[in-house]
Scaffold this active site. Structure first.
Site, PDB file in Angstrom:
ATOM      1  N   LYS A 185      35.116  42.206  51.757  1.00 44.02           N
ATOM      2  CA  LYS A 185      35.836  41.545  50.699  1.00 44.02           C
ATOM      3  C   LYS A 185      35.796  40.188  50.795  1.00 44.02           C
ATOM      4  O   LYS A 185      36.011  39.543  51.846  1.00 44.02           O
ATOM      5  CB  LYS A 185      37.447  41.931  50.864  1.00 44.02           C
ATOM      6  CG  LYS A 185      37.382  43.612  50.532  1.00 44.02           C
ATOM      7  CD  LYS A 185      38.910  43.865  50.935  1.00 44.02           C
ATOM      8  CE  LYS A 185      39.394  43.898  52.193  1.00 44.02           C
ATOM      9  NZ  LYS A 185      40.562  44.533  52.579  1.00 44.02           N
ATOM     10  N   THR A 229      49.341  37.263  45.977  1.00 40.32           N
ATOM     11  CA  THR A 229      48.259  38.130  46.606  1.00 40.32           C
ATOM     12  C   THR A 229      48.702  39.071  47.792  1.00 40.32           C
ATOM     13  O   THR A 229      47.986  39.782  48.155  1.00 40.32           O
ATOM     14  CB  THR A 229      46.941  37.756  46.757  1.00 40.32           C
ATOM     15  OG1 THR A 229      46.921  36.707  47.567  1.00 40.32           O
ATOM     16  CG2 THR A 229      46.521  36.809  45.580  1.00 40.32           C
ATOM     17  N   GLY A 231      49.392  42.054  49.629  1.00 37.67           N
ATOM     18  CA  GLY A 231      48.870  43.527  49.586  1.00 37.67           C
ATOM     19  C   GLY A 231      47.770  44.040  48.689  1.00 37.67           C
ATOM     20  O   GLY A 231      47.522  45.170  48.404  1.00 37.67           O
ATOM     21  N   THR A 232      46.847  42.870  48.587  1.00 37.45           N
ATOM     22  CA  THR A 232      45.598  43.224  47.739  1.00 37.45           C
ATOM     23  C   THR A 232      44.731  44.240  48.714  1.00 37.45           C
ATOM     24  O   THR A 232      44.197  45.100  47.944  1.00 37.45           O
ATOM     25  CB  THR A 232      44.792  41.960  47.529  1.00 37.45           C
ATOM     26  OG1 THR A 232      44.857  41.192  49.060  1.00 37.45           O
ATOM     27  CG2 THR A 232      45.600  41.037  46.460  1.00 37.45           C
ATOM     28  N   GLY A 233      44.578  44.140  50.055  1.00 35.90           N
ATOM     29  CA  GLY A 233      43.776  44.837  50.602  1.00 35.90           C
ATOM     30  C   GLY A 233      44.206  46.453  50.634  1.00 35.90           C
ATOM     31  O   GLY A 233      43.367  47.342  50.482  1.00 35.90           O
ATOM     32  N   CYS A 234      45.562  46.529  50.622  1.00 37.26           N
ATOM     33  CA  CYS A 234      45.984  48.043  50.725  1.00 37.26           C
ATOM     34  C   CYS A 234      45.836  48.589  49.216  1.00 37.26           C
ATOM     35  O   CYS A 234      45.517  49.771  49.177  1.00 37.26           O
ATOM     36  CB  CYS A 234      47.727  47.991  51.004  1.00 37.26           C
ATOM     37  SG  CYS A 234      48.157  47.168  52.470  1.00 37.26           S
TER      38      CYS A 234
END
Length: 280
Positions: A185, A229, A231-234
Site C-alpha cells: 500500500k 484515516t 483503520g484503512t489497513g483493516c
C-alpha cells in the site's frame, strides 16, 4: 424465503473506538453484503488519539473461537489482522490447515500508527515463514514492507522503499521468498505526487516460473486531503476478503476494494480529537 450469503471470518484484535480491528472489519463486510464473523485475538483500549492498553487473548480461547466458527459456518474467505504473539500465530496456522481455509488475506499489523508494538518482534519470523505461505495475499504498507525485508540487526532502515522501482523490488522479494501474492500500500509514500495514492499488486507466477513472470499491477487512485484515516489497513484487507468471497478474482478484488476505501475516506467523517475513522 431463505437468504444465502457468502461468509467471511476476521481473525484480529478489537478496537474499542470502532475505527479499526474487528469492528472495522465487520462494518466493511456488512457494506459488501457478506456475513461477517470474528475471532478476537486481543483486546485493546484505544481511540483516535492512540492505544493505552493491550490484553492478548489466551491461545486456547482463540482456538476455541476458530473451532466454533469453522465447524458450524465455514468461511468463504478469511481476513487476518493483529496476531499478538507466536502462540496465537501457531493456532491460526494450524486452523488454516485443519479447516482448509481459503482466500486468506493477511494484513501484517506490526505496530500502530502511534508507534505501539502490536506483534512481538520475536514472533515476526514465524509470521513470515509459516503464515505468509498459507495466505493468498499479504497487504503490508511501505513501513511494514521495509521492516519485513530488513534483518533484525538492520532494523527498518536497511531496506528502503523510496521509489516505484523499489516498491516493485520489495513486492517481488516478499512474494518470491514467502510464496504469496503481495499488495504494498502506497499511502505512506513520499515519492508520489501529492494528489496520487498508488498501490502495487504483485501476483506471483505459478509453479517454478522465473522471476520475470511476476504480474505487476499499479493501482492508482486519488489522495484525499483528509487526516481521518484510522483503520484503512483493516478496512482494505476486509474489503478484499469480502470481494474474494463474492467471487472476484484477485486483481478485481483488490481494485474494487481500493475504490471502496476511497469512498470511505472521501465521505469526510469527523469523529474524535485525533486521527478519526472512516465512514464504512
Amino acid at each position: 424465503m431463505s437468504i444465502v450469503q457468502k461468509t467471511v471470518l476476521t481473525i484480529a484484535g478489537s478496537d474499542s473506538s470502532g475505527g479499526a480491528g474487528i469492528q472495522a472489519d465487520l462494518k466493511t463486510m456488512e457494506a459488501h453484503r457478506v456475513y461477517g464473523m470474528s475471532v478476537v485475538t486481543a483486546l485493546t483500549a484505544q481511540n483516535t488519539l492512540g492505544i493505552t492498553g493491550i490484553l492478548p487473548v489466551e491461545k486456547s480461547f482463540v482456538e476455541k473461537q476458530i473451532q466454533a466458527v469453522c465447524e458450524d459456518i465455514p468461511p468463504d474467505a478469511v481476513k487476518i489482522g493483529m496476531l499478538p504473539d507466536r502462540s496465537v500465530m501457531e493456532v491460526v496456522a494450524k486452523a488454516i490447515d485443519k479447516y482448509s481455509l481459503k482466500n486468506v488475506v493477511l494484513d501484517p499489523v506490526l505496530s500502530s500508527t502511534s508507534g505501539t508494538e502490536l506483534t512481538r518482534i520475536e514472533a515476526r519470523e514465524y509470521l513470515k515463514k509459516q503464515l505468509f505461505c498459507r495466505s493468498l495475499l499479504i497487504t503490508p504498507n511501505i513501513p511494514e514492507a521495509q521492516t519485513l525485508l530488513s534483518t533484525k540487526e538492520g532494523g527498518d532502515k536497511e531496506f528502503l522503499i523510496d521509489s516505484r522501482e523499489a516498491m516493485e523490488d520489495a513486492a517481488k522479494k516478499l512474494s518470491s521468498e514467502y510464496g504469496c501474492n503481495v499488495l504494498i500500500k502506497g499511502g505512506h509514500s513520499s515519492f508520489e505526487r501529492e494528489d496520487v495514492s498508488a498501490d502495487l499488486l504483485c501476483i506471483r507466477p505459478l509453479g517454478n516460473a522465473i522471476d520475470t513472470e511476476f504480474q505487476v499491477i499499479w493501482l492508482e487512485g486519488k489522495r484525499f486531503d483528509n487526516p481521518n484515516t484510522h483503520g484503512t489497513g483493516c478496512t482494505l484487507s476486509s474489503a478484499i476478503a469480502s470481494n474474494l468471497a463474492n467471487g472476484h478474482d484477485l486483481k478485481s478484488a483488490v481494485s474494487e476494494a481500493k475504490k471502496y476505501i476511497e469512498k470511505c475516506i472521501d465521505a469526510g467523517l469527523k469523529l474524535g480529537s485525533g486521527r478519526g475513522p472512516l465512514l464504512h
